[in-house]
Write an enzyme that holds these catalytic residues in place. Structure first.
Site, PDB file in Angstrom:
ATOM      1  N   SER A  23       0.571  -1.580  -0.040  1.00 26.16           N
ATOM      2  CA  SER A  23      -0.226   0.323  -0.295  1.00 26.16           C
ATOM      3  C   SER A  23       0.684   1.083  -0.302  1.00 26.16           C
ATOM      4  CB  SER A  23      -0.693  -0.012   1.691  1.00 26.16           C
ATOM      5  OG  SER A  23      -0.330  -0.154   2.712  1.00 26.16           O
ATOM      6  N   ASN A 110      -1.902  -2.614  13.105  1.00 23.74           N
ATOM      7  CA  ASN A 110      -3.192  -2.462  13.377  1.00 23.74           C
ATOM      8  C   ASN A 110      -3.815  -1.324  13.723  1.00 23.74           C
ATOM      9  OD1 ASN A 110      -2.724  -5.064  11.877  1.00 23.74           O
ATOM     10  ND2 ASN A 110      -3.978  -6.382  13.582  1.00 23.74           N
ATOM     11  N   THR A 155     -39.756  25.813 -10.255  1.00 18.58           N
ATOM     12  CA  THR A 155     -40.029  24.567  -9.415  1.00 18.58           C
ATOM     13  C   THR A 155     -40.289  23.740 -10.763  1.00 18.58           C
ATOM     14  OG1 THR A 155     -42.541  24.680  -9.246  1.00 18.58           O
ATOM     15  CG2 THR A 155     -41.209  25.545  -7.696  1.00 18.58           C
ATOM     16  N   HIS A 156     -40.256  22.318 -10.808  1.00 20.00           N
ATOM     17  CA  HIS A 156     -40.397  21.404 -12.281  1.00 20.00           C
ATOM     18  C   HIS A 156     -39.575  22.428 -13.454  1.00 20.00           C
ATOM     19  CE1 HIS A 156     -43.740  19.656  -9.589  1.00 20.00           C
ATOM     20  NE2 HIS A 156     -43.543  21.090  -9.784  1.00 20.00           N
ATOM     21  N   SER A 277     -13.628  24.091 -27.423  1.00 16.71           N
ATOM     22  CA  SER A 277     -13.900  23.422 -28.584  1.00 16.71           C
ATOM     23  C   SER A 277     -12.919  23.216 -28.804  1.00 16.71           C
ATOM     24  CB  SER A 277     -15.409  23.129 -28.843  1.00 16.71           C
ATOM     25  OG  SER A 277     -15.209  22.528 -29.937  1.00 16.71           O
ATOM     26  N   LYS A 283     -17.587  28.101 -29.203  1.00 19.16           N
ATOM     27  CA  LYS A 283     -17.675  27.258 -27.953  1.00 19.16           C
ATOM     28  C   LYS A 283     -17.138  28.034 -27.223  1.00 19.16           C
ATOM     29  CE  LYS A 283     -20.413  24.592 -27.462  1.00 19.16           C
ATOM     30  NZ  LYS A 283     -20.312  23.115 -27.102  1.00 19.16           N
ATOM     31  N   ASN A 285     -17.355  27.122 -23.307  1.00 19.32           N
ATOM     32  CA  ASN A 285     -17.657  25.244 -21.648  1.00 19.32           C
ATOM     33  C   ASN A 285     -17.387  25.939 -20.696  1.00 19.32           C
ATOM     34  OD1 ASN A 285     -18.899  24.321 -24.623  1.00 19.32           O
ATOM     35  ND2 ASN A 285     -17.190  22.608 -24.922  1.00 19.32           N
ATOM     36  N   GLU A 290     -19.628  20.858 -14.958  1.00 18.84           N
ATOM     37  CA  GLU A 290     -19.499  19.449 -15.565  1.00 18.84           C
ATOM     38  C   GLU A 290     -18.286  19.016 -15.138  1.00 18.84           C
ATOM     39  OE1 GLU A 290     -20.239  20.158 -20.058  1.00 18.84           O
ATOM     40  OE2 GLU A 290     -19.145  21.195 -19.673  1.00 18.84           O
ATOM     41  N   TYR A 317      -9.234  -7.023  12.887  1.00 21.15           N
ATOM     42  CA  TYR A 317      -8.438  -5.950  11.307  1.00 21.15           C
ATOM     43  C   TYR A 317      -8.374  -7.649  10.907  1.00 21.15           C
ATOM     44  CZ  TYR A 317      -5.595  -4.551   8.179  1.00 21.15           C
ATOM     45  OH  TYR A 317      -5.233  -4.027   7.110  1.00 21.15           O
ATOM     46  N   GLN A 322      -7.201  -3.081   4.303  1.00 17.56           N
ATOM     47  CA  GLN A 322      -6.318  -1.965   3.256  1.00 17.56           C
ATOM     48  C   GLN A 322      -7.171  -1.153   2.842  1.00 17.56           C
ATOM     49  OE1 GLN A 322      -2.478  -2.817   2.952  1.00 17.56           O
ATOM     50  NE2 GLN A 322      -2.562  -3.359   0.852  1.00 17.56           N
ATOM     51  N   LYS A 325      -8.113   3.159   2.093  1.00 19.49           N
ATOM     52  CA  LYS A 325      -7.628   4.951   1.971  1.00 19.49           C
ATOM     53  C   LYS A 325      -7.844   4.940   0.499  1.00 19.49           C
ATOM     54  CE  LYS A 325      -3.847   2.976   5.513  1.00 19.49           C
ATOM     55  NZ  LYS A 325      -4.588   1.662   5.279  1.00 19.49           N
TER      56      LYS A 325
HETATM   57  N1  ARG Z   1      -0.859  -1.212   5.552  1.00 19.01           N
HETATM   58  C1  ARG Z   1      -1.732  -2.168   6.525  1.00 19.01           C
HETATM   59  C2  ARG Z   1      -3.193  -1.171   6.005  1.00 19.01           C
HETATM   60  O1  ARG Z   1      -3.606  -0.378   5.426  1.00 19.01           O
HETATM   61  C3  ARG Z   1      -1.258  -1.827   8.113  1.00 19.01           C
HETATM   62  C4  ARG Z   1      -1.628  -2.621   9.053  1.00 19.01           C
HETATM   63  C5  ARG Z   1      -1.554  -4.254   8.258  1.00 19.01           C
HETATM   64  N2  ARG Z   1      -1.886  -4.966   9.029  1.00 19.01           N
HETATM   65  C6  ARG Z   1      -1.297  -6.125   9.350  1.00 19.01           C
HETATM   66  N3  ARG Z   1      -1.538  -7.246   9.997  1.00 19.01           N
HETATM   67  N4  ARG Z   1      -0.957  -6.841   7.979  1.00 19.01           N
HETATM   68  O2  ARG Z   1      -4.228  -1.253   6.526  1.00 19.01           O
END
Ligand code: ARG
Length: 470
Positions: A23, A110, A155-156, A277, A283, A285, A290, A317, A322, A325
């Site tokens: 990660s 964890n 409205t509408h 455009s 154009k 835009n 958007e 956990y 993970q 994130k």
């Molecule tokens: N990279 C992990 C996460 O974001 C950290 C915790 C990992 N813990 C484990 N026992 N593998 O959750």
């Protein structure tokens, strides 16, 4: 590099597993929180005598150096070390030797990642609050300028009743004040300290979780170690609050798109905030609006994704966590960027007052006011509604608007009509007369603007307090 957990393994991790498991590419943005959290942990370990003061000092010094290196772009992150926690820890031990190996005492990744995320969340909430306040202030500035700018309320998507542009803008201001409150709620959920929960069941070592909480400015400590490592409610709270905030901006975006069309022509975006455009030379835009509208779906998606990730997870956990994130970080970036660019776009757009006013002068949005006129003369509203409905049908038949019908003609529909009806039909008078609390009357808007300014100054105080608790 050898795995920090490699003791019971007899061969290297498959390279695909490293790549899939890691990660670090995205959680490296937690480096500051990770290191600050580790420093607080080391302080606590030394203070409680779990490690020596000397080791504690060496750890803190080493971590500070790593922090400086990362900030200076001198730190090489290693995918083989999976995440930010092990990248930092491995480097620490490499740099300071044995004492580094004591840092992870009474701690698991964890509770460590949970701590990082809580700290990051608190920082993020203050950043979004700050941007939200700036956006609200832009709306107030615009509203103040357009207290007398008439436009149709819809409205509408059919013209309904005359209002002012200020009233319309302040509707959004009100939505944003609720967003601010929701962010305060997100903060509450994040202001609880999880470290010391260990992997799942605390520790046999005499740690002091309250000392860590104090050093890191947390108001509370999780009262259950299993909840501490598996709670992601605060992330969902952010994604939910962020979704609503984006939804509000998305609704305004839809209006800006409509209003900047030739058909409406109510506003014109500044050239710096519009795009052209590649094929059609004429154009201009409203891409920003958007995109904000489009990105709203993306933030909703992150909310749904994490809800789904969590719904079947057994305590405590699981690596699934993970997955909290990437979506969250993307939502943070999306919300912050949207708020920033949007504010400047609003402040630079040109408001075509004449076009807006023309839209209430040449239409039937004053029909309710004519019914109210009869009500004020003692007529029951239902009957007044019906009489005015007939007047409208008659006017349409004649190819006219209500002010263009003569009094003699009006008299045929009701003897209660008098010459003063013309005044009642003027859109500016219709607006001025809507003095009910929260209505668009100029007098009401002036009062609301005072209240709204006070709301913003209170929000600034809330933010200031939070900034001190980071
Ligand atoms: N990279 C992990 C996460 O974001 C950290 C915790 C990992 N813990 C484990 N026992 N593998 O959750």
């Amino acid at each position: 590099m050898a795995k920090l957990w490699g003791g019971r393994f007899s061969k290297d991790t498959n390279a695909l597993v490293d790549a899939f498991n890691a990660s670090i590419e995205y959680d490296k943005r937690l480096y500051h929180e990770d290191i600050r959290g580790s420093i607080a942990h080391a302080h606590m370990l030394a203070k409680t005598g779990i490690i020596s003061q000397q080791d504690g000092d060496a750890i803190v010094k080493g971590l500070e150096k790593i922090l400086a290196d990362i900030k200076a772009g001198k730190f090489k992150f290693d995918v083989g070390l999976e995440d930010i926690h092990m990248n930092v820890e491995a480097r620490l031990t490499e740099a300071i030797g044995k004492p580094g190996e004591r840092l992870h005492t009474a701690r698991s990744r964890n509770d460590q990642v949970a701590l990082d995320m809580h700290m990051y969340m608190k920082k993020t909430v203050t950043e979004v609050m700050e941007l939200l306040i700036a956006f609200e202030e832009a709306l107030l500035t615009l509203a103040k300028k357009h207290q007398k700018t008439l436009m149709p309320g819809y409205t509408h998507l059919q013209r309904a009743q005359p209002i002012t542009f200020a009233h319309h803008l302040l509707a959004y201001f009100n939505m944003l004040t609720r967003d601010f409150k929701r962010l305060e709620g997100v903060w509450e959920g994040a202001d609880i300290m999880p470290l010391g929960a260990g992997a799942i069941a605390g520790t046999t070592l005499p740690i002091d979780r309250f000392q860590v909480a104090k050093e890191l400015n947390f108001s509370q400590v999780y009262g259950n170690s299993m909840d501490a490592v598996s709670d992601r409610d605060y992330v969902l709270d952010f994604l939910s609050a962020g979704s609503l905030l984006m939804m509000h901006m998305s609704r305004l975006s839809e209006e800006l798109c409509l209003w900047s069309s030739t058909e409406f022509g109510f506003i014109e975006l500044d050239d710096g905030f519009a795009t052209g455009s590649s094929m059609m030379p004429q154009k201009k835009n409203p891409d920003i609006s958007e995109l904000v509208r489009g990105k709203t779906g993306r933030v909703y998606g992150h909310l749904m994704a994490l809800m789904t990730t969590l719904k079947g997870l057994p305590l405590a956990y699981n690596k699934d966590l993970q997955e909290d994130k990437e979506g969250f970080f993307d939502a943070v970036d999306t919300v912050k960027f949207s708020l920033t660019v949007y504010r400047d776009m609003l402040l630079t757009m040109r408001v075509n007052k004449e076009k807006m006013a023309a839209a209430v002068h040449k239409d039937f949005s004053n029909a309710t006011d004519l019914a109210d006129y009869l009500v004020k003369k003692g007529f029951p509203f239902r009957e007044a509604h019906s009489v005015v409905g007939k007047c409208v049908a008659y006017a349409i038949e004649q190819g006219k608007f209500l002010p263009e019908i003569s009094l003699a003609e009006y008299k045929k529909f009701s003897p209660l009509f008098e010459a003063d009806l013309l005044e009642a039909l003027k859109p500016e008078n219709c607006v001025a007369a809507r003095t009910s609390y929260g209505g668009p009357a100029y007098s009401q808007t002036a009062k609301q603007l005072v209240l709204d300014k006070k709301i913003v100054s209170d929000q600034k105080k809330v933010l200031k307090k939070k900034l001190k608790k980071l």
